[in-house]
Enzyme design. Structure first.
Site, PDB file in Angstrom:
ATOM      1  N   THR A   8      -8.129  59.711 -38.587  1.00 62.60           N
ATOM      2  CA  THR A   8      -9.027  59.994 -39.545  1.00 62.60           C
ATOM      3  C   THR A   8     -10.289  59.112 -39.531  1.00 62.60           C
ATOM      4  O   THR A   8     -10.354  58.320 -38.370  1.00 62.60           O
ATOM      5  CB  THR A   8      -8.738  59.731 -40.912  1.00 62.60           C
ATOM      6  OG1 THR A   8      -8.658  58.452 -41.102  1.00 62.60           O
ATOM      7  CG2 THR A   8      -7.554  60.528 -41.310  1.00 62.60           C
ATOM      8  N   ASP A   9     -11.590  59.455 -39.972  1.00 67.65           N
ATOM      9  CA  ASP A   9     -12.927  58.554 -40.065  1.00 67.65           C
ATOM     10  C   ASP A   9     -12.462  56.925 -40.266  1.00 67.65           C
ATOM     11  O   ASP A   9     -13.010  56.306 -39.411  1.00 67.65           O
ATOM     12  CB  ASP A   9     -13.786  59.060 -40.941  1.00 67.65           C
ATOM     13  CG  ASP A   9     -14.327  60.465 -40.506  1.00 67.65           C
ATOM     14  OD1 ASP A   9     -14.089  60.986 -39.331  1.00 67.65           O
ATOM     15  OD2 ASP A   9     -14.891  61.225 -41.508  1.00 67.65           O
ATOM     16  N   CYS A  10     -11.514  56.821 -41.199  1.00 68.38           N
ATOM     17  CA  CYS A  10     -11.237  55.703 -41.474  1.00 68.38           C
ATOM     18  C   CYS A  10     -10.059  54.916 -40.713  1.00 68.38           C
ATOM     19  O   CYS A  10      -9.960  53.823 -40.504  1.00 68.38           O
ATOM     20  CB  CYS A  10     -11.081  55.268 -42.910  1.00 68.38           C
ATOM     21  SG  CYS A  10     -10.037  56.657 -43.802  1.00 68.38           S
ATOM     22  N   TYR A  11      -9.149  55.899 -40.285  1.00 62.56           N
ATOM     23  CA  TYR A  11      -8.068  55.469 -39.501  1.00 62.56           C
ATOM     24  C   TYR A  11      -7.984  56.155 -38.184  1.00 62.56           C
ATOM     25  O   TYR A  11      -7.204  57.312 -38.010  1.00 62.56           O
ATOM     26  CB  TYR A  11      -6.968  55.794 -40.104  1.00 62.56           C
ATOM     27  CG  TYR A  11      -6.298  54.865 -41.458  1.00 62.56           C
ATOM     28  CD1 TYR A  11      -6.165  53.483 -41.398  1.00 62.56           C
ATOM     29  CD2 TYR A  11      -6.573  55.220 -42.637  1.00 62.56           C
ATOM     30  CE1 TYR A  11      -6.225  52.603 -42.275  1.00 62.56           C
ATOM     31  CE2 TYR A  11      -6.638  54.658 -43.803  1.00 62.56           C
ATOM     32  CZ  TYR A  11      -6.234  53.196 -43.863  1.00 62.56           C
ATOM     33  OH  TYR A  11      -6.136  52.562 -44.695  1.00 62.56           O
ATOM     34  N   PRO A  12      -8.928  55.786 -37.148  1.00 60.80           N
ATOM     35  CA  PRO A  12      -9.157  56.938 -35.921  1.00 60.80           C
ATOM     36  C   PRO A  12      -7.859  56.690 -35.016  1.00 60.80           C
ATOM     37  O   PRO A  12      -7.684  57.677 -34.410  1.00 60.80           O
ATOM     38  CB  PRO A  12     -10.332  56.317 -35.378  1.00 60.80           C
ATOM     39  CG  PRO A  12     -10.293  54.753 -36.052  1.00 60.80           C
ATOM     40  CD  PRO A  12      -9.959  54.701 -37.224  1.00 60.80           C
TER      41      PRO A  12
END
Lengths: 392, 135
Positions: free
Chosen positions: A128-132
């Site tokens: 995800t954007d915060c957990y790439p």
């Protein structure tokens, strides 16, 4: 003659408290009477060490760089829950390994961590954007983890079934292999040392009670799952079949492998031997009377596991003294017995807990909230019916 | 009457003669096969308990050696790992000959190897996998 928690704690603080294990207390009461024993002794310690499937641990792994939102997680190939925050998980004791099946499971991972061994942690995430990050493969030890605590939803069952098998083939159960045609009987309780059998009406054991959990100081967190205070009881008010249970919490980092041991039951699955001990304040003679009960006074109900249904037929009641003698009589037949709960370890737990109290490392607290009590309308464990949405 | 436990090693090409039959017929011995692993073309092993008069046992052993078998006293081939054992006692519930028992006072596990018949029930039952049988 009644004593309060405060009076007992004051004695613990000054080192004057008289502390005995449940076995020692019963011997004293037999020699000098319950009234005398109640007066003389302040705290009685209990212990049990049997397989308790409903056990497991919460972990927080810390964040990698770049970080990952862990979805599918395995520890030494044993799946752990991906249903919590990014690097939090819960690992259940009975979860089997993907590669070794039931010979290695969640309980074995927890035991390895307690023993200081490194565990391989693998996880994948959606990115995800915060957990790439989408994958991680690393090794962790107990020291590396931010938090690691046992949270066992059901431990220290107040009494348990005696298992036999009337069928004509050997069956493998969570109570061990049961030989055909009543070939053996297995049982699983610390009997006179068992925590909840010593305080059958939950007068001193409730939410917030300090206890020994797997070698660590912990707490009773809640009533255990399937807590059933309205189970049939004998004249002493002690349940004659599985009744009360507790959920416990404790820091895994303070636990000891001597009191947490992974188990595999052939043909059944993974479980964990968990050591639980609870100190019980001798508040009055009523409580002292149940603390003084011995294996000859405590009974368990024999159930036929050869009938694979929710309600198994009961084949009578036996005392723990009979069970420990090595044979019981069922339907006129002498049936050899064997335990699954370790009496030697239960004794060590009660002794260890006694030392903790004597050394003033452990004071007692009244329950913050009582466990559901007998005869107060507590709901009995409900069965699970198989039905459609429309039928509700 | 004597009773011995023998560890027999069969060479890969042996096994033409039914040796236990001859122990009964020719030497009047009572053999009891506790454990055997014999496959064609491979070295085989048998754990054999033999009862009978001492002299007959010695003669029987000489016969086995003449047949090309290696005969040695049975070593301790069932082992209890006391480090792994948590003394739960479940093994005692499946041990029919009563070789595994809990001491009535101390609740410690007592293992009488002489009474063991190597049935392996305890190996399968032990939740700690603390009992192992070699060969």
């Amino acid at each position: 003659m009644a004593k309060s928690f405060e009076e007992i704690n004051a004695k613990i603080a000054t080192g004057e408290a008289v502390v005995m294990t449940a076995e020692e207390f019963a011997a004293l009461a037999a020699d000098e009477g319950v009234a005398h024993a109640a007066k003389r002794v302040d705290v009685v310690t209990t212990g049990t060490f049997g397989p308790m499937c409903s056990s497991g641990a919460f972990f927080n792994f810390g964040h990698s760089d770049p970080p990952i939102k862990m979805g599918e997680i395995t520890m030494n190939d044993v799946p752990a829950s991906g249903g919590l925050a990014a690097v939090d998980t819960y690992l259940g004791a009975t979860e089997p390994s993907r590669t070794r099946g039931i010979e290695y499971g969640g309980a074995h991972v927890i035991e390895d961590l307690i023993r200081g061994r490194a565990v391989r942690l693998r996880a994948s995430g959606p990115g995800t954007d915060c957990y790439p990050r989408i994958e991680i493969d690393t090794h962790v030890t107990l020291d590396d983890l931010n938090q690691a605590y046992l949270f066992n939803p059901r431990n220290a069952y107040q009494n348990y079934a005696v298992a036999v098998n009337s069928g004509d083939r050997l069956i493998n159960t969570y109570l061990g292999p049961l030989l055909p045609r009543l070939g053996n009987a297995t049982y699983c309780s610390a009997g006179a040392l068992s925590p909840l059998l010593n305080d059958p009406l939950y007068r001193t054991i409730g939410v917030g009670t300090r206890c020994f959990v797997a070698g660590a100081p912990g707490y009773v967190a809640w009533q255990g799952t399937q807590h059933n205070p309205d189970q049939a009881r004998d004249d002493n008010g002690v349940p004659v079949a599985p009744a009360g249970t507790i959920a416990v919490i404790a820091d895994l980092k303070s636990a000891s492998h001597e009191f947490f041991s992974a188990a595999t039951f052939t043909g059944y699955g993974v479980s964990a031997f968990v050591g639980i001990g609870i100190p019980i304040p001798v508040l009055d003679e009523d409580l002292a009377a149940t603390l003084a009960l011995t294996d000859a006074d405590l009974t368990a109900t024999v159930f036929d596991y050869g009938v694979a249904r929710r309600s198994r037929p009961a084949l009578g009641r036996v005392t723990y003294a009979q069970l420990r003698s090595g044979a019981i009589e069922i339907e006129g037949k002498q049936v050899p017995t064997g335990p699954i709960s370790s009496l030697t370890t239960a004794r060590r737990i009660a002794d260890e807990l006694k030392r903790w109290v004597v050394e003033r490392r452990f004071t007692l607290v009244p329950p913050l909230e009582p466990l559901p009590q007998p005869d107060t309308g507590a709901p009995a464990p409900k069965p699970l019916e198989i039905r459609t949405e429309e039928a509700i | 009457m004597a009773r011995v436990r023998l560890d027999l090693t069969f060479p890969p090409r042996q096994a033409t003669k039914p040796v236990t039959y001859h122990l009964v017929k020719d030497f009047d011995l009572t053999p009891n096969i506790l454990r055997a692993q014999i496959q064609p073309g491979q070295q085989g092993r048998m754990l054999l308990e033999v009862s009978g008069p001492r002299e007959a046992i010695d003669e029987g052993i000489a016969f086995l050696e003449d047949e090309g078998l290696t005969v040695s006293p049975a070593a301790s081939d069932i082992e209890l790992d006391e480090e792994r054992c948590v003394v739960c006692g479940l093994c005692t519930a499946v041990c029919r000959p009563g070789a595994l028992a809990l001491d009535a006072e101390s609740a410690a596990l007592v293992f009488d190897k002489d009474a063991c018949v190597y049935c392996e029930a305890c190996v399968v039952a032990c939740p700690r996998r603390a009992v192992t049988l070699r060969f």
